[in-house]
Design a protein around this motif. Structure first.
Motif, PDB file in Angstrom:
ATOM      1  N   VAL A   1      -6.902   6.596   0.326  1.00  0.00           N
ATOM      2  CA  VAL A   1      -7.425   7.916   0.672  1.00  0.00           C
ATOM      3  C   VAL A   1      -8.144   7.758   2.004  1.00  0.00           C
ATOM      4  O   VAL A   1      -8.976   6.861   2.168  1.00  0.00           O
ATOM      5  N   HIS A   2      -7.847   8.621   2.972  1.00  0.00           N
ATOM      6  CA  HIS A   2      -8.447   8.508   4.301  1.00  0.00           C
ATOM      7  C   HIS A   2      -9.843   9.120   4.340  1.00  0.00           C
ATOM      8  O   HIS A   2     -10.025  10.299   4.022  1.00  0.00           O
ATOM      9  N   GLY A   3     -10.810   8.321   4.761  1.00  0.00           N
ATOM     10  CA  GLY A   3     -12.184   8.782   4.812  1.00  0.00           C
ATOM     11  C   GLY A   3     -12.452   9.844   5.852  1.00  0.00           C
ATOM     12  O   GLY A   3     -13.455  10.557   5.771  1.00  0.00           O
ATOM     13  N   ASP A   4     -11.563   9.976   6.860  1.00  0.00           N
ATOM     14  CA  ASP A   4     -11.790  10.985   7.891  1.00  0.00           C
ATOM     15  C   ASP A   4     -11.169  12.327   7.540  1.00  0.00           C
ATOM     16  O   ASP A   4     -11.263  13.275   8.322  1.00  0.00           O
TER      17      ASP A   4
ATOM     18  N   ALA B   1      -7.990  19.214   5.846  1.00  0.00           N
ATOM     19  CA  ALA B   1      -8.181  19.237   4.400  1.00  0.00           C
ATOM     20  C   ALA B   1      -6.825  19.377   3.710  1.00  0.00           C
ATOM     21  O   ALA B   1      -5.927  20.070   4.203  1.00  0.00           O
ATOM     22  N   LYS B   2      -6.690  18.715   2.580  1.00  0.00           N
ATOM     23  CA  LYS B   2      -5.430  18.720   1.856  1.00  0.00           C
ATOM     24  C   LYS B   2      -5.718  18.990   0.383  1.00  0.00           C
ATOM     25  O   LYS B   2      -6.797  18.633  -0.126  1.00  0.00           O
ATOM     26  N   SER B   3      -4.774  19.579  -0.306  1.00  0.00           N
ATOM     27  CA  SER B   3      -4.962  19.930  -1.699  1.00  0.00           C
ATOM     28  C   SER B   3      -5.237  18.691  -2.552  1.00  0.00           C
ATOM     29  O   SER B   3      -4.401  17.777  -2.611  1.00  0.00           O
ATOM     30  N   PRO B   4      -6.388  18.617  -3.217  1.00  0.00           N
ATOM     31  CA  PRO B   4      -6.644  17.485  -4.117  1.00  0.00           C
ATOM     32  C   PRO B   4      -5.588  17.349  -5.203  1.00  0.00           C
ATOM     33  O   PRO B   4      -5.213  16.234  -5.579  1.00  0.00           O
ATOM     34  N   GLN B   5      -5.082  18.494  -5.682  1.00  0.00           N
ATOM     35  CA  GLN B   5      -4.049  18.444  -6.721  1.00  0.00           C
ATOM     36  C   GLN B   5      -2.768  17.813  -6.176  1.00  0.00           C
ATOM     37  O   GLN B   5      -2.139  16.980  -6.839  1.00  0.00           O
ATOM     38  N   GLN B   6      -2.389  18.200  -4.955  1.00  0.00           N
ATOM     39  CA  GLN B   6      -1.183  17.636  -4.341  1.00  0.00           C
ATOM     40  C   GLN B   6      -1.333  16.122  -4.144  1.00  0.00           C
ATOM     41  O   GLN B   6      -0.410  15.354  -4.425  1.00  0.00           O
TER      42      GLN B   6
ATOM     43  N   GLU C   1       0.822  -1.214   0.000  1.00  0.00           N
ATOM     44  CA  GLU C   1       0.000   0.000   0.000  1.00  0.00           C
ATOM     45  C   GLU C   1       0.855   1.263   0.000  1.00  0.00           C
ATOM     46  O   GLU C   1       1.890   1.356   0.659  1.00  0.00           O
ATOM     47  N   ALA C   2       0.380   2.255  -0.747  1.00  0.00           N
ATOM     48  CA  ALA C   2       0.928   3.613  -0.690  1.00  0.00           C
ATOM     49  C   ALA C   2      -0.213   4.569  -0.369  1.00  0.00           C
ATOM     50  O   ALA C   2      -1.389   4.202  -0.432  1.00  0.00           O
ATOM     51  N   PHE C   3       0.140   5.803  -0.037  1.00  0.00           N
ATOM     52  CA  PHE C   3      -0.858   6.776   0.396  1.00  0.00           C
ATOM     53  C   PHE C   3      -0.815   8.025  -0.472  1.00  0.00           C
ATOM     54  O   PHE C   3       0.255   8.577  -0.724  1.00  0.00           O
ATOM     55  N   ALA C   4      -2.000   8.464  -0.892  1.00  0.00           N
ATOM     56  CA  ALA C   4      -2.095   9.685  -1.685  1.00  0.00           C
ATOM     57  C   ALA C   4      -2.097  10.926  -0.810  1.00  0.00           C
ATOM     58  O   ALA C   4      -1.674  12.002  -1.252  1.00  0.00           O
ATOM     59  N   ASP C   5      -2.568  10.796   0.426  1.00  0.00           N
ATOM     60  CA  ASP C   5      -2.837  11.983   1.241  1.00  0.00           C
ATOM     61  C   ASP C   5      -1.996  12.069   2.514  1.00  0.00           C
ATOM     62  O   ASP C   5      -2.341  12.819   3.432  1.00  0.00           O
ATOM     63  N   LEU C   6      -0.903  11.300   2.586  1.00  0.00           N
ATOM     64  CA  LEU C   6       0.007  11.393   3.720  1.00  0.00           C
ATOM     65  C   LEU C   6       1.413  11.736   3.242  1.00  0.00           C
ATOM     66  O   LEU C   6       1.819  11.326   2.151  1.00  0.00           O
ATOM     67  N   ASP C   7       2.150  12.460   4.076  1.00  0.00           N
ATOM     68  CA  ASP C   7       3.554  12.729   3.782  1.00  0.00           C
ATOM     69  C   ASP C   7       4.394  11.507   4.130  1.00  0.00           C
ATOM     70  O   ASP C   7       4.015  10.678   4.964  1.00  0.00           O
ATOM     71  N   TYR C   8       5.558  11.422   3.503  1.00  0.00           N
ATOM     72  CA  TYR C   8       6.527  10.364   3.767  1.00  0.00           C
ATOM     73  C   TYR C   8       7.812  10.974   4.314  1.00  0.00           C
ATOM     74  O   TYR C   8       8.194  12.083   3.929  1.00  0.00           O
TER      75      TYR C   8
ATOM     76  N   ASP D   1      12.120  10.405   4.928  1.00  0.00           N
ATOM     77  CA  ASP D   1      13.172   9.989   3.994  1.00  0.00           C
ATOM     78  C   ASP D   1      13.383   8.483   3.954  1.00  0.00           C
ATOM     79  O   ASP D   1      14.018   7.962   3.031  1.00  0.00           O
ATOM     80  N   ASN D   2      12.863   7.762   4.964  1.00  0.00           N
ATOM     81  CA  ASN D   2      12.998   6.309   5.012  1.00  0.00           C
ATOM     82  C   ASN D   2      11.823   5.586   4.357  1.00  0.00           C
ATOM     83  O   ASN D   2      11.750   4.355   4.383  1.00  0.00           O
ATOM     84  N   GLY D   3      10.897   6.356   3.804  1.00  0.00           N
ATOM     85  CA  GLY D   3       9.742   5.748   3.156  1.00  0.00           C
ATOM     86  C   GLY D   3       8.621   5.397   4.104  1.00  0.00           C
ATOM     87  O   GLY D   3       7.717   4.635   3.740  1.00  0.00           O
ATOM     88  N   HIS D   4       8.665   5.940   5.328  1.00  0.00           N
ATOM     89  CA  HIS D   4       7.596   5.700   6.298  1.00  0.00           C
ATOM     90  C   HIS D   4       6.607   6.863   6.259  1.00  0.00           C
ATOM     91  O   HIS D   4       7.000   8.020   6.075  1.00  0.00           O
ATOM     92  N   ILE D   5       5.343   6.554   6.455  1.00  0.00           N
ATOM     93  CA  ILE D   5       4.316   7.587   6.439  1.00  0.00           C
ATOM     94  C   ILE D   5       4.339   8.397   7.732  1.00  0.00           C
ATOM     95  O   ILE D   5       4.707   7.896   8.787  1.00  0.00           O
ATOM     96  N   VAL D   6       3.933   9.645   7.614  1.00  0.00           N
ATOM     97  CA  VAL D   6       3.847  10.542   8.767  1.00  0.00           C
ATOM     98  C   VAL D   6       2.371  10.675   9.131  1.00  0.00           C
ATOM     99  O   VAL D   6       1.577  11.251   8.381  1.00  0.00           O
ATOM    100  N   ILE D   7       1.997  10.099  10.278  1.00  0.00           N
ATOM    101  CA  ILE D   7       0.597  10.066  10.691  1.00  0.00           C
ATOM    102  C   ILE D   7       0.170  11.408  11.275  1.00  0.00           C
ATOM    103  O   ILE D   7       0.860  11.988  12.110  1.00  0.00           O
ATOM    104  N   GLU D   8      -0.983  11.905  10.849  1.00  0.00           N
ATOM    105  CA  GLU D   8      -1.565  13.115  11.418  1.00  0.00           C
ATOM    106  C   GLU D   8      -2.587  12.711  12.485  1.00  0.00           C
ATOM    107  O   GLU D   8      -3.538  11.987  12.184  1.00  0.00           O
ATOM    108  N   PRO D   9      -2.433  13.175  13.718  1.00  0.00           N
ATOM    109  CA  PRO D   9      -3.426  12.836  14.750  1.00  0.00           C
ATOM    110  C   PRO D   9      -4.835  13.280  14.363  1.00  0.00           C
ATOM    111  O   PRO D   9      -5.803  12.562  14.579  1.00  0.00           O
ATOM    112  N   VAL D  10      -4.931  14.469  13.779  1.00  0.00           N
ATOM    113  CA  VAL D  10      -6.225  14.985  13.324  1.00  0.00           C
ATOM    114  C   VAL D  10      -6.063  15.465  11.885  1.00  0.00           C
ATOM    115  O   VAL D  10      -5.551  16.561  11.647  1.00  0.00           O
ATOM    116  N   PRO D  11      -6.469  14.669  10.902  1.00  0.00           N
ATOM    117  CA  PRO D  11      -6.294  15.062   9.502  1.00  0.00           C
ATOM    118  C   PRO D  11      -7.056  16.335   9.162  1.00  0.00           C
ATOM    119  O   PRO D  11      -8.194  16.533   9.588  1.00  0.00           O
TER     120      PRO D  11
END
Length: 256
Positions: A220-223, A185-190, A164-171, A173-183
């Protein structure tokens, strides 16, 4: 460029009278849906209604087991042994499958949520225990893990692992996702650009580093408040690029 991928969404994360996410709008836009099983979010009624939406939309269904942490939405770390983590996944998988069976909806995959997902990345013994337990309980069920070394290692052993990869999370440098405690809104284009980068096999970390990625499914995160807009934008870009989408089991079968 990869031309077939699954688009998945975490959903069913409301609780009682409290609503989170626009599942009725989001689920028809994805191929696979990961349904919360009551520990980090969700309840029997929410599981039932989410499964019905998925059935009507033709989306494949998976369990989304999390930490026993409703207050923290399963995103706070809790120490679990490998056996405890495996048992937690089996317990929640069984809860969802009981309701799914009553509706005639097959549960085709399991994707750990939040801090439990992170634990499978940090501790190989946890990942091994979770995948092995599910393989013994339901051999036909795929397990979704972050695309990377752990997923590759377990897939090489013959386990049905979906990368799995994520469209709406940052990574990082080690390729690990950066979890947001409270997501937020994020740019759809980004998010669309990141999803397209996944198909090309390379992401850019939040620090600008190149991160190789080999994924079967994109989440894509539903929350996230504008999850529907993000999914719509990704769908439109995939159509422009001639990229097909299919449930993760189909993508995995064609890959093999």
């Amino acid at each position: 460029m990869q031309t077939l991928v699954d688009l998945n969404a975490d959903a069913g994360e409301s609780f009682g009278r409290w609503t989170l996410g626009a599942d009725d709008q989001l689920i028809p836009l994805v191929n696979s849906v990961n349904v919360a099983c009551g520990w980090h979010a969700g309840d029997p009624g929410t599981m039932h209604s989410t499964l019905r939406i998925a059935r009507e939309a033709g989306a494949s269904v998976g369990a989304h087991p999390g930490m026993p942490d409703l207050a923290g939405f399963g995103r706070r770390a809790i120490a679990l042994s490998p056996q405890e983590a495996a048992d937690a996944c089996l317990y929640q998988f069984g809860a969802l499958r009981g309701i799914a069976d009553s509706l005639g909806v097959p549960v085709t995959h399991v994707k750990p949520h939040g801090a439990l997902y992170g634990l499978t990345l940090r501790d190989e013994n946890v990942a091994d225990a979770v995948v092995d337990a599910l393989a013994n309980a339901a051999p036909e069920t795929n397990v979704v893990l972050l695309a990377g070394q752990t997923a590759q290692r377990l897939a090489a052993k013959g386990y049905p692992v979906v990368r799995e990869a994520f469209a709406d999370l940052d990574y990082d440098d080690n390729g690990h996702i950066v979890i947001e405690p409270v997501p937020r809104a994020k740019s759809p284009q980004q998010c669309t650009e990141q999803a397209t980068s996944v198909l090309r096999g390379e992401l850019v970390s939040m620090n600008g580093a190149s991160v190789p990625v080999d994924a079967d499914t994109i989440c894509v995160h539903g929350d996230r408040p504008n999850a529907v807009e993000i999914a719509e934008a990704i769908r439109a870009r995939f159509d422009e690029e001639g990229v097909g989408t299919a449930p993760m089991a189909t993508v995995l079968a064609k890959r093999d």
